[in-house]
Design an enzyme around this catalytic site. Structure first.
Site, short mmCIF file in Angstrom:
data_model
loop_
_atom_site.label_atom_id
_atom_site.label_comp_id
_atom_site.label_asym_id
_atom_site.label_seq_id
_atom_site.Cartn_x
_atom_site.Cartn_y
_atom_site.Cartn_z
N SER A 201 1.71 -9.78 -1.00
CA SER A 201 1.33 -8.37 -0.86
C SER A 201 1.56 -7.81 0.54
CB SER A 201 -0.13 -8.19 -1.27
OG SER A 201 -0.98 -9.06 -0.54
N GLU B 77 -9.94 5.94 3.05
CA GLU B 77 -10.76 4.85 3.56
C GLU B 77 -9.81 3.70 3.85
OE1 GLU B 77 -10.06 5.16 0.38
OE2 GLU B 77 -9.37 3.11 0.03
N LYS C 31 0.80 -1.23 0.00
CA LYS C 31 0.00 0.00 0.00
C LYS C 31 0.84 1.28 0.00
CE LYS C 31 -4.25 -1.76 0.27
NZ LYS C 31 -4.33 -2.89 1.16
C1 LIG Z 1 -5.21 -4.03 1.00
C2 LIG Z 1 -4.52 -5.29 0.78
C3 LIG Z 1 -4.86 -6.14 -0.29
C4 LIG Z 1 -6.01 -5.89 -1.20
O1 LIG Z 1 -5.96 -4.71 -1.93
P1 LIG Z 1 -5.58 -4.65 -3.47
O2 LIG Z 1 -5.85 -3.24 -3.84
O3 LIG Z 1 -6.48 -5.62 -4.19
O4 LIG Z 1 -4.16 -5.02 -3.59
C5 LIG Z 1 -4.09 -7.27 -0.49
N1 LIG Z 1 -3.08 -7.59 0.34
C6 LIG Z 1 -2.75 -6.81 1.40
C7 LIG Z 1 -1.61 -7.24 2.28
C8 LIG Z 1 -3.45 -5.64 1.65
O5 LIG Z 1 -3.10 -4.89 2.69
#
Ligand SMILES: *Cc1c(COP(=O)(O)O)cnc(C)c1O
Length: 397
Positions: free
Chosen positions: A378, A112, A90
């Site tokens: 992610s 948000e 993020k």
């Molecule tokens: C917010 C988040 C997501 C989902 O958001 P995307 O915009 O689809 O990437 C996925 N993995 C993590 C670790 C997140 O914090």
């Protein structure tokens, strides 16, 4: 970029656009006129990349997960977004958007958040840039993501719990948009995913594209070739998936596999599998696939993962899926949890529950031994420890 790029009105095929209330028209129009010029400006690029290197800790490693690869008989690399400052992808986006907000003369930042990762990433860059920060968060998520609420508050942000709907990400987004409508002149809205009215989906995708840009260089070093056979990512709104795929979209030989949250099962009535279940409609300023009833009422999504608990999907991903460029699998809560424990056991990495949905792909899809796969890890699992511990305890009973 070719046919998967956004057009000048913000459309990816039939999806996207900017469906906004009159009061926000000037704001969105100004952003649309300014964003490409600012993003391409060399002073912006330098500041953005310096911060990504020295503050976020980029480039994030491309790690060959040997034991996971052995288990599934293919070659699996993890793109380690979990190692970024604040623990997820993020921050790539919030660093970029706060620099943009500053250049546009804005002084007040709103956001948000679902799992709280975007809220923490926004509160972090607001502290860094000395800007006021207000984060809208569903009351359900405030409960299940306490640590992130505490972090945001320590970072100086005001966290506003939202009690409408089922009190999750959709409802928080509604509230943030309402705030923006009331404060259009001084306020900049940092959206956390590839959702919202044009130009947000394209802007966020460009800011996350650093993930695939680095991956190409790292693969060239490790594999002698810039492209893998597959990229895999989870999709909530689609930002880490957009970042992971961006520089591979026009390489037809790179297959894209995305994981959305099936919750208790795609047909259980308790899921967030928007691409499987969604029909075309408009949500948060964008024409896309939405989980909705026959008469167009938005259905409340469910996923164990607060970050994937959203009834819409970014218009880029609606387009990629509907044109067959991506294959989308629906991964249940149970499959994601099993994959999280498996990665922990095999590789010593505790993933975020969202990322665990991407790992769940290996349980559903067979790959060939020669396949080179890059999976976007992610985020890290610190924020999900309570959930993991609770499930471990329950399984012992
Ligand atoms: C917010 C988040 C997501 C989902 O958001 P995307 O915009 O689809 O990437 C996925 N993995 C993590 C670790 C997140 O914090």
């Amino acid at each position: 970029m070719g046919k998967f790029n956004v057009d000048s009105n913000g459309f990816y095929g039939e999806f996207g656009g900017a469906y906004i209330p009159e009061i926000l028209y000037d704001n969105v129009e100004n952003l649309k006129k300014a964003y490409l010029e600012i993003l391409d400006d060399s002073a912006f690029q330098k500041e953005y990349h310096d911060l990504l290197r020295d503050y976020v800790g980029r480039p994030s490693p491309l790690y060959l997960a040997k034991r996971l690869s052995e288990k599934y008989n293919c070659k699996i690399y993890l793109k380690r977004e979990d190692l970024n400052h604040t623990g997820a992808h993020k921050i790539n986006n919030t660093i970029g958007q706060i620099l943009l907000a500053r250049r546009m003369g804005k002084t007040r930042i709103i956001a948000e958040t679902g799992a709280g990762q975007h809220g923490v990433a926004t509160a972090t860059v607001c502290a860094l840039m000395n800007m006021q920060c207000i984060v809208y968060m569903g009351a359900t998520d405030v409960e299940r993501q306490k640590l992130n609420v505490q972090k945001m508050e320590m970072l100086g942000a005001t966290v506003v719990p939202v009690t409408s709907g089922n009190m999750t990400l959709k409802d928080a987004t509604n509230e943030a948009i309402r705030d923006w409508c009331c404060n259009p002149s001084d306020t900049y809205y940092i959206i956390g995913s590839t959702v919202g009215p044009h130009p947000y989906p394209d802007m966020v995708a460009r800011l996350q594209a650093v993930i695939s840009e680095e991956t190409r260089k790292q693969l060239l070093e490790k594999e002698g070739k810039e492209t893998p056979d597959y990229v895999i990512a989870c999709v909530g709104g689609g930002s880490n998936a957009a970042g992971m795929t961006y520089h591979f979209l026009d390489d037809a030989d790179v297959k894209i596999v995305l994981a959305e949250a099936a919750g208790l099962g795609v047909n259980s009535g308790e899921s967030a599998a928007t691409i499987h279940l969604g029909k075309v409609g408009i949500i948060h300023g964008s024409k896309t696939l939405i989980m909705q009833s026959e008469d167009g009422q938005i259905e409340e999504p469910y996923s164990i993962s607060a970050g994937l608990d959203y009834p819409g999907i970014g218009p880029l991903h609606a387009h990629l899926a509907r044109t067959g460029r991506s294959e989308v699998l629906a991964i249940t809560d149970d499959e994601a949890i099993a994959a999280a424990f498996e990665l922990t056991e095999l590789e010593g990495i505790i993933p975020a529950i969202e990322s665990a949905h991407a790992l769940g792909v290996f349980g559903q899809k067979k790959f060939k031994a020669a396949d080179v796969i890059v999976l976007c890890l992610s985020g890290r699992g610190d924020k999900d420890m309570e959930t993991y511990v609770r499930i471990k305890e329950e399984s012992k009973k």
